[in-house]
Each structure stands twice: as C-alpha cells, then as structure tokens.
Design a protein around this motif. Structure first.
Motif, PDB file in Angstrom:
ATOM      1  N   HIS A 189     -69.601  33.832 -81.533  1.00 43.34           N
ATOM      2  CA  HIS A 189     -68.757  32.637 -81.550  1.00 43.34           C
ATOM      3  C   HIS A 189     -69.586  31.394 -81.220  1.00 43.34           C
ATOM      4  O   HIS A 189     -70.594  31.478 -80.505  1.00 43.34           O
ATOM      5  CB  HIS A 189     -67.623  32.764 -80.532  1.00 43.34           C
ATOM      6  CG  HIS A 189     -66.844  34.028 -80.664  1.00 43.34           C
ATOM      7  ND1 HIS A 189     -65.844  34.207 -81.590  1.00 43.34           N
ATOM      8  CD2 HIS A 189     -66.952  35.209 -79.982  1.00 43.34           C
ATOM      9  CE1 HIS A 189     -65.350  35.431 -81.480  1.00 43.34           C
ATOM     10  NE2 HIS A 189     -66.003  36.068 -80.513  1.00 43.34           N
ATOM     11  N   ALA A 190     -69.145  30.265 -81.744  1.00 48.22           N
ATOM     12  CA  ALA A 190     -69.803  28.997 -81.413  1.00 48.22           C
ATOM     13  C   ALA A 190     -69.328  28.520 -80.037  1.00 48.22           C
ATOM     14  O   ALA A 190     -68.173  28.730 -79.659  1.00 48.22           O
ATOM     15  CB  ALA A 190     -69.482  27.940 -82.467  1.00 48.22           C
ATOM     16  N   VAL A 191     -70.230  27.900 -79.292  1.00 44.91           N
ATOM     17  CA  VAL A 191     -69.894  27.334 -77.976  1.00 44.91           C
ATOM     18  C   VAL A 191     -70.054  25.817 -78.026  1.00 44.91           C
ATOM     19  O   VAL A 191     -70.743  25.275 -78.904  1.00 44.91           O
ATOM     20  CB  VAL A 191     -70.808  27.912 -76.871  1.00 44.91           C
ATOM     21  CG1 VAL A 191     -70.639  29.412 -76.760  1.00 44.91           C
ATOM     22  CG2 VAL A 191     -72.261  27.545 -77.126  1.00 44.91           C
ATOM     23  N   ARG A 219     -74.307  26.604 -81.435  1.00 43.08           N
ATOM     24  CA  ARG A 219     -73.774  25.409 -80.802  1.00 43.08           C
ATOM     25  C   ARG A 219     -72.771  24.752 -81.743  1.00 43.08           C
ATOM     26  O   ARG A 219     -73.053  24.557 -82.924  1.00 43.08           O
ATOM     27  CB  ARG A 219     -74.881  24.412 -80.482  1.00 43.08           C
ATOM     28  CG  ARG A 219     -75.909  24.797 -79.413  1.00 43.08           C
ATOM     29  CD  ARG A 219     -75.390  25.612 -78.295  1.00 43.08           C
ATOM     30  NE  ARG A 219     -76.226  25.489 -77.098  1.00 43.08           N
ATOM     31  CZ  ARG A 219     -76.304  26.388 -76.158  1.00 43.08           C
ATOM     32  NH1 ARG A 219     -75.627  27.526 -76.281  1.00 43.08           N
ATOM     33  NH2 ARG A 219     -77.030  26.209 -75.078  1.00 43.08           N
ATOM     34  N   GLY A 220     -71.622  24.398 -81.196  1.00 44.01           N
ATOM     35  CA  GLY A 220     -70.588  23.737 -81.979  1.00 44.01           C
ATOM     36  C   GLY A 220     -70.440  22.271 -81.622  1.00 44.01           C
ATOM     37  O   GLY A 220     -71.425  21.553 -81.471  1.00 44.01           O
ATOM     38  N   VAL A 221     -69.204  21.834 -81.433  1.00 41.38           N
ATOM     39  CA  VAL A 221     -68.897  20.428 -81.185  1.00 41.38           C
ATOM     40  C   VAL A 221     -69.544  19.951 -79.888  1.00 41.38           C
ATOM     41  O   VAL A 221     -69.662  20.698 -78.916  1.00 41.38           O
ATOM     42  CB  VAL A 221     -67.371  20.212 -81.150  1.00 41.38           C
ATOM     43  CG1 VAL A 221     -66.736  20.960 -79.985  1.00 41.38           C
ATOM     44  CG2 VAL A 221     -67.024  18.727 -81.059  1.00 41.38           C
ATOM     45  N   ALA A 222     -69.985  18.687 -79.873  1.00 35.34           N
ATOM     46  CA  ALA A 222     -70.606  18.101 -78.686  1.00 35.34           C
ATOM     47  C   ALA A 222     -69.546  17.425 -77.822  1.00 35.34           C
ATOM     48  O   ALA A 222     -68.655  16.733 -78.329  1.00 35.34           O
ATOM     49  CB  ALA A 222     -71.678  17.086 -79.093  1.00 35.34           C
ATOM     50  N   GLY A 237     -62.128  25.933 -82.552  1.00 30.38           N
ATOM     51  CA  GLY A 237     -63.409  26.027 -83.219  1.00 30.38           C
ATOM     52  C   GLY A 237     -64.550  26.524 -82.354  1.00 30.38           C
ATOM     53  O   GLY A 237     -65.575  26.982 -82.870  1.00 30.38           O
ATOM     54  N   VAL A 238     -64.390  26.462 -81.043  1.00 16.58           N
ATOM     55  CA  VAL A 238     -65.468  26.839 -80.127  1.00 16.58           C
ATOM     56  C   VAL A 238     -64.873  27.531 -78.912  1.00 16.58           C
ATOM     57  O   VAL A 238     -63.665  27.471 -78.656  1.00 16.58           O
ATOM     58  CB  VAL A 238     -66.274  25.597 -79.660  1.00 16.58           C
ATOM     59  CG1 VAL A 238     -67.105  25.012 -80.783  1.00 16.58           C
ATOM     60  CG2 VAL A 238     -65.345  24.550 -79.059  1.00 16.58           C
ATOM     61  N   VAL A 239     -65.759  28.197 -78.167  1.00 13.31           N
ATOM     62  CA  VAL A 239     -65.413  28.737 -76.852  1.00 13.31           C
ATOM     63  C   VAL A 239     -66.383  28.101 -75.857  1.00 13.31           C
ATOM     64  O   VAL A 239     -67.356  27.453 -76.241  1.00 13.31           O
ATOM     65  CB  VAL A 239     -65.509  30.271 -76.819  1.00 13.31           C
ATOM     66  CG1 VAL A 239     -64.550  30.889 -77.820  1.00 13.31           C
ATOM     67  CG2 VAL A 239     -66.946  30.729 -77.082  1.00 13.31           C
ATOM     68  N   SER A 240     -66.132  28.293 -74.551  1.00 12.53           N
ATOM     69  CA  SER A 240     -67.046  27.696 -73.580  1.00 12.53           C
ATOM     70  C   SER A 240     -66.993  28.423 -72.251  1.00 12.53           C
ATOM     71  O   SER A 240     -65.913  28.623 -71.687  1.00 12.53           O
ATOM     72  CB  SER A 240     -66.692  26.222 -73.340  1.00 12.53           C
ATOM     73  OG  SER A 240     -67.581  25.646 -72.393  1.00 12.53           O
ATOM     74  N   PRO A 241     -68.156  28.822 -71.717  1.00 12.29           N
ATOM     75  CA  PRO A 241     -68.197  29.265 -70.324  1.00 12.29           C
ATOM     76  C   PRO A 241     -67.801  28.092 -69.435  1.00 12.29           C
ATOM     77  O   PRO A 241     -68.137  26.937 -69.700  1.00 12.29           O
ATOM     78  CB  PRO A 241     -69.662  29.652 -70.111  1.00 12.29           C
ATOM     79  CG  PRO A 241     -70.207  29.886 -71.478  1.00 12.29           C
ATOM     80  CD  PRO A 241     -69.486  28.916 -72.363  1.00 12.29           C
ATOM     81  N   ILE A 242     -67.100  28.397 -68.362  1.00 13.42           N
ATOM     82  CA  ILE A 242     -66.632  27.343 -67.470  1.00 13.42           C
ATOM     83  C   ILE A 242     -66.450  27.932 -66.079  1.00 13.42           C
ATOM     84  O   ILE A 242     -66.211  29.137 -65.924  1.00 13.42           O
ATOM     85  CB  ILE A 242     -65.308  26.737 -68.004  1.00 13.42           C
ATOM     86  CG1 ILE A 242     -65.005  25.403 -67.353  1.00 13.42           C
ATOM     87  CG2 ILE A 242     -64.140  27.703 -67.829  1.00 13.42           C
ATOM     88  CD1 ILE A 242     -63.881  24.648 -68.035  1.00 13.42           C
ATOM     89  N   GLY A 243     -66.595  27.122 -65.071  1.00 12.83           N
ATOM     90  CA  GLY A 243     -66.435  27.602 -63.710  1.00 12.83           C
ATOM     91  C   GLY A 243     -65.012  28.008 -63.405  1.00 12.83           C
ATOM     92  O   GLY A 243     -64.051  27.413 -63.889  1.00 12.83           O
ATOM     93  N   SER A 244     -64.859  29.027 -62.578  1.00 11.39           N
ATOM     94  CA  SER A 244     -63.522  29.539 -62.273  1.00 11.39           C
ATOM     95  C   SER A 244     -62.676  28.515 -61.519  1.00 11.39           C
ATOM     96  O   SER A 244     -61.452  28.491 -61.668  1.00 11.39           O
ATOM     97  CB  SER A 244     -63.630  30.835 -61.454  1.00 11.39           C
ATOM     98  OG  SER A 244     -64.366  30.617 -60.265  1.00 11.39           O
TER      99      SER A 244
END
Length: 293
Positions: A189-191, A219-222, A237-244
């Motif tokens: 997947h794009a991030v 890499r996807g959208v900025a 369109g994208v996924v993202s790691p993020i802090g809990s």
C-alpha cells in the motif's frame, strides 16, 4: 581592581563625562575621580586624557575597556541569573510539541509551574513536517520531539515517554477488517509522505521506505499536518503509521486505526538549541528529570 572600580571605569569610558558617570552610578564625582586615579596608579599609565572641555580614552584605556567589557558582562549575567534563581525564575518560556502530545509534557509543566510561579509558560504547536524550524527560529525555547535527533546545533535531553504505533486506514480499506497488521503489509500500500524540511532520517524512523523484508514502500500524497494525513487516509488512497496517542485523540468515521505488531516504539525527548540554553530551559529540563523519578 574591585568590581565597583571596573564599573566606574567602564561607565566613564562610555559616558566620557565625570558628572554623568557619577549621576548614572549614584556616587559623588569625587568618588569617580578617586577611583580612576587609583586605577591609573595601579596600572602605571593614564587611562583617560582630561581637558577642561573633554574626556577621552587613551590607547591604553581603549585596550583595557575592550578586555574588561566582555568579562564584566559575563559576571553581571551570572549575578542576575543567581538572583533570579534565588527569588524564583521569572520571564517567559515557550515550549512546543506536536498537536496532541501536550499530555506527555503535563507532569513536567505542572512541576515547573509549582517551582516557578512567576514564570510565564507558553505552549505552542510544532508541525511534524518541520520539527526543528520553530526551535531554530527562536519561536520555541524547548520542544518535545520524536527521536532520533542528530542535529549538531541541537541538544537532546531526557526522554519523557514512548508510544506504540498503529496504522491509520480508511474504514472501507481491506486492512480495516484486520485486528492487527505487520510492517511487511506496508509493501502492498502507498503511505503518506511529508511535505516539509524534516530530515530524511527522522521521517524514515517514523515511516520507513522499505519493509523488514526489503520491499519498497510506495510514497503517496504529501502532507504537512496530522489532519492533512488523516484526511488523505480517509479518502482511501494511502495509509499511514501514526502514534497511538494521536489515534486515541482522533475519532473519525472515515478512519480506522489498526495495531502494528512489529512497529518500532516511538520515543519522545526534550530538545533545545545548544547555543540558547537559558536558566529557564535548564529549570524546565530539571523539572522533567524530577517528574520522571
């Protein structure tokens, strides 16, 4: 040479007038004259040329002024700092961190305010896309930032807290139905990528460019802010790691947060400019260390 005599000499070197020097220092004109004469006797040469119309430094006086001025300034700054510490820190301290991470500062902020009630403490937001800009511009005196920080002009202080990493995905995304994912899944997947002057090594620690198995992560959208990231994720369109902690503070119908079982732990520490460490910065760092113990 006594400190008062140095003060008299430096003031006269600035005013070039015995009467104004005496008035400024709240002493008699005779006291100024006596001090200068005593210094000249001790040194063995004239420091000032005096006429009925003017007073000016001799070459010897100019050299002495240049040597004494910097040292006197340092001495008085030290005295001022000690006096401030004795009566409780005063002034303004601006502390910055990312969006929802003020909770990580709460114990330190509470202890600092108890110890230094006369100090005005201001909290400002730091953009993830530019974690060091506010510090370097002087808009923030000290910040709570992601690690690692490997900037030669910045000092890394105590680590205040850590958090798990989750994956933000759209609610209709295939990964949204999973109860957990792995970093290897990001290869499919794009991030989001970051739009800002954040160093590559910092973003790499947050959102790596390859999976543990070596597959590239597209890499996807900025984006520049957390809200921009979540809006892009919600669009699908994208996924993202993020802090809990960020995830816990963001309840959105279009985004689901899935735990990442093997993601590195995110670590946060105090950071400040190496050339701008004030007594207030040191007091805040000490409050942080004491709050951790």
């Amino acid at each position: 040479m006594e400190l008062r005599d140095i003060e008299i000499f430096l003031t006269l070197a600035e005013e070039l007038h015995f009467g104004r020097t005496a008035e400024r220092l709240r002493v008699s004109q005779a006291r100024v004259s006596q001090s200068i004469k005593a210094q000249e006797r001790r040194i063995g040469g004239a420091l000032f040329e005096r006429t009925s119309r003017s007073v000016r430094l001799t070459p010897l006086g100019e050299r002495l002024r240049d040597r004494l001025a910097a040292g006197y300034g340092e001495i008085m700054a030290g005295v001022d700092e000690a006096e401030a510490a004795a009566r409780g820190q005063v002034g303004t301290l601006t502390v910055g961190t990312f969006d929802t991470y003020h909770h990580g500062l709460a114990p330190t902020v509470d202890l600092f305010r108890q110890r230094h009630p006369q100090c005005e403490l201001r909290l400002r937001e730091i953009l993830p896309a530019d974690p060091f800009g506010a510090l370097r511009a002087g808009r923030v005196d000290i910040g709570l930032l992601w690690l690692p920080v490997q900037e030669p002009d910045l000092v890394v202080g105590p680590e205040l807290f850590t958090e798990r990493t989750v994956l933000a995905v759209a609610t209709d995304h295939p990964l949204a139905a999973r109860d957990r994912v792995e970093m290897e899944d990001l290869g499919d997947h794009a991030v989001v990528q970051v739009d800002g002057p954040i160093p590559d090594y910092v973003w790499e620690a947050h959102t790596p460019s390859v999976t543990p198995g070596g597959r590239p992560i597209r890499r996807g959208v900025a984006i520049s802010t957390v809200e921009e990231a979540l809006t892009a994720v919600g669009a699908g369109g994208v996924v993202s790691p993020i802090g809990s902690y960020t995830a816990a503070g963001r309840v959105r119908r279009d985004v689901t947060f899935v735990p990442i079982t093997d993601a590195p732990t995110m670590r946060y520490a105090l950071v400040w400019r190496g050339g701008a460490e004030t007594s207030l910065v040191r007091a805040f760092v000490q409050a942080a260390r004491d709050a951790l113990s």
